[in-house]
Design an enzyme around this catalytic site. Structure first.
Site, short mmCIF file in Angstrom:
data_model
loop_
_atom_site.label_atom_id
_atom_site.label_comp_id
_atom_site.label_asym_id
_atom_site.label_seq_id
_atom_site.Cartn_x
_atom_site.Cartn_y
_atom_site.Cartn_z
N PRO A 9 -11.81 -62.91 -17.26
CA PRO A 9 -11.20 -63.15 -15.96
C PRO A 9 -10.18 -62.10 -15.53
CG PRO A 9 -10.40 -64.74 -17.58
CD PRO A 9 -11.55 -64.01 -18.20
N ASN A 10 -10.28 -61.77 -14.27
CA ASN A 10 -9.36 -60.85 -13.57
C ASN A 10 -9.59 -59.38 -13.91
OD1 ASN A 10 -7.85 -63.01 -12.25
ND2 ASN A 10 -7.10 -63.47 -14.31
N ARG A 17 -5.01 -54.31 -10.14
CA ARG A 17 -4.21 -55.36 -10.76
C ARG A 17 -3.12 -54.77 -11.66
NH1 ARG A 17 -6.30 -58.65 -16.05
NH2 ARG A 17 -4.54 -60.07 -16.11
N TYR A 22 -2.18 -52.07 -16.63
CA TYR A 22 -3.61 -51.85 -16.89
C TYR A 22 -4.15 -50.52 -16.36
CZ TYR A 22 -3.31 -56.81 -17.98
OH TYR A 22 -2.95 -58.01 -18.54
N ASN A 71 -13.53 -58.36 -24.18
CA ASN A 71 -12.17 -58.54 -23.69
C ASN A 71 -12.20 -59.85 -22.89
OD1 ASN A 71 -9.67 -58.56 -22.55
ND2 ASN A 71 -9.72 -56.44 -21.81
N ALA A 74 -7.41 -63.58 -20.43
CA ALA A 74 -6.56 -64.75 -20.66
C ALA A 74 -7.25 -65.81 -21.52
CB ALA A 74 -6.13 -65.35 -19.33
N GLU A 95 -12.98 -57.62 -30.67
CA GLU A 95 -12.07 -58.13 -29.63
C GLU A 95 -11.23 -56.96 -29.13
OE1 GLU A 95 -9.44 -61.34 -30.85
OE2 GLU A 95 -8.00 -60.75 -29.30
N HIS A 97 -8.23 -55.53 -26.15
CA HIS A 97 -7.28 -55.70 -25.05
C HIS A 97 -6.78 -54.33 -24.62
CE1 HIS A 97 -7.43 -59.94 -25.69
NE2 HIS A 97 -7.29 -59.69 -26.98
N ARG A 104 3.98 -58.13 -25.58
CA ARG A 104 4.13 -58.92 -24.35
C ARG A 104 4.53 -60.37 -24.69
NH1 ARG A 104 -0.98 -57.82 -20.74
NH2 ARG A 104 0.38 -58.76 -19.16
C1 DQA Z 1 -5.77 -58.45 -21.55
C2 DQA Z 1 -4.51 -59.11 -22.11
C3 DQA Z 1 -4.50 -60.60 -21.77
O1 DQA Z 1 -3.33 -61.21 -22.29
C4 DQA Z 1 -4.49 -60.78 -20.26
O2 DQA Z 1 -4.54 -62.16 -19.92
C5 DQA Z 1 -5.56 -60.02 -19.58
C6 DQA Z 1 -5.93 -58.69 -20.06
C7 DQA Z 1 -5.78 -56.93 -21.80
O3 DQA Z 1 -6.85 -56.35 -21.69
O4 DQA Z 1 -4.73 -56.34 -22.06
O5 DQA Z 1 -6.09 -60.45 -18.56
O6 DQA Z 1 -6.90 -58.98 -22.24
#
Ligand code: DQA
Length: 139
Positions: A9-10, A17, A22, A71, A74, A95, A97, A104
């Site tokens: 998501p997102n 964003r 990012y 990835n 959230a 996994e 990020h 964070r």
């Molecule tokens: C994320 C880190 C997550 O905590 C966050 O909710 C994201 C992006 C990252 O790629 O740094 O949406 O996965």
């Protein structure tokens, strides 16, 4: 070698964003550079904002692909269902990020995916996807 990148998501908003966290590149742009660099890899990409769609995609690819770069954004920190899907499939999952989740908020330190992952990469920006592909190629 068949590798899929699954973004949660997102992450469709990358480039717009929170660029201070990012970066300002869109994933589409970055994905192009990956395709050019790893032109011998059968690379594919899937993004969804919906938990069940991510689980369905893991089931679909998880018995015949060579690698999954996940990835889950959230959902990493909340989804027992995605964690169980990663446990239930055969294809190894890295996994990933973009940000350093451990620098964070505390809620980002928890992962339901990490216990079942082959490895975890975080904090390298979009370059992490490149490193994750390499982890499958050179292992
Ligand atoms: C994320 C880190 C997550 O905590 C966050 O909710 C994201 C992006 C990252 O790629 O740094 O949406 O996965």
């Amino acid at each position: 070698m068949k590798i899929i990148i699954i973004n949660g998501p997102n992450l469709n908003l990358l480039g717009k964003r929170e660029p201070e966290i990012y970066g300002s590149q869109t994933f589409k742009e970055y994905y192009r550079t990956l395709q050019m660099k790893f032109d011998t890899v059968e690379l594919s990409y899937f993004q969804s904002n919906i938990e069940g769609e991510i689980i369905d995609k893991l089931h679909e690819v998880g018995f015949d692909y060579d690698g999954i770069i996940l990835n889950a954004a959230a959902y990493t920190h909340t989804s027992v269902g995605i964690g169980d899907a990663v446990k239930g499939i055969e294809t190894p999952v890295v996994e990933l990020h973009i940000s350093n989740v451990h620098a964070r908020e505390d809620f980002r330190h928890k992962s339901f995916i990490a216990p079942a992952a082959k490895g975890v990469l975080f904090g390298f920006g979009l370059k992490g996807y490149d490193l994750a592909i390499q982890s499958f190629l050179y292992s």
